[in-house]
Design a protein around this motif. Sequence first.
Motif: not given
Length: 224
Positions: A72-74, A44-47, A18-25
């Motif tokens: 990391v690959a993503y 850290p926890g760069a997702g 749910p935190w992968v939103i295609g943009q920075p917070q």
Amino acid sequence: MTRSAEFWNTVYDNDTAPWVIGQPQPAIVALERQGAIRGRVLDPGAGAGEHTILLTRLGYDVTGVDLSPSAVAYAHDNAVSQGVPQARFEVADALELGKRADFAGDPAGSAPAFDTVVDSALFHVFGTEPELRAAYVRSLAAVLKPGGTLHVLALSNAEPGIGPRIAAEVIRESFGAGWELESLQPARYRGRVGDATPEQIGGLEVSPEGLADFAAWITRIRRL
């Protein structure tokens, strides 16, 4: 409750985070615009890598780390697709950053490498586990220079919401000797609604893209 690297791999492999939103917070974008980020930066926890990509594009010396090789690959693929292939990502356990001589020196903490740490939605993962929170704080202390700044964006329990939500007191009690809490303010955290229930959404406005802004804390903590 914390999860293994294999669990997080599945989340990224299936694109269900749910935190992968295609943009920075937006809250992290605002920090940068305020001049609150300086020097060498750790994410850290760069997702998905959105903050490392943003800061790299703006000229910062930044490294994103994540426990999950799939994350990391993503993030690498995401950076390339956004035209920032030079963005740096590495697999690393945020609880054991002190074991990295290039991050912390040898012995650990003798030569911390970073001036700023930007934690977006990692700290609250340890919210119900005091021992892991303490380990994370020790890990950050080993890599953040004296006088350096830690920014924490964490989901808040002030409203209904998704994910591991924490009280402000959890942040305050976690940073004691060696730290100075300079600011702790309400903020918003943008996430994908996905399969969230109406109770979890709590009447929040949901965008056409399926995004909503949930209650959060934004915290600035100085390393002494």
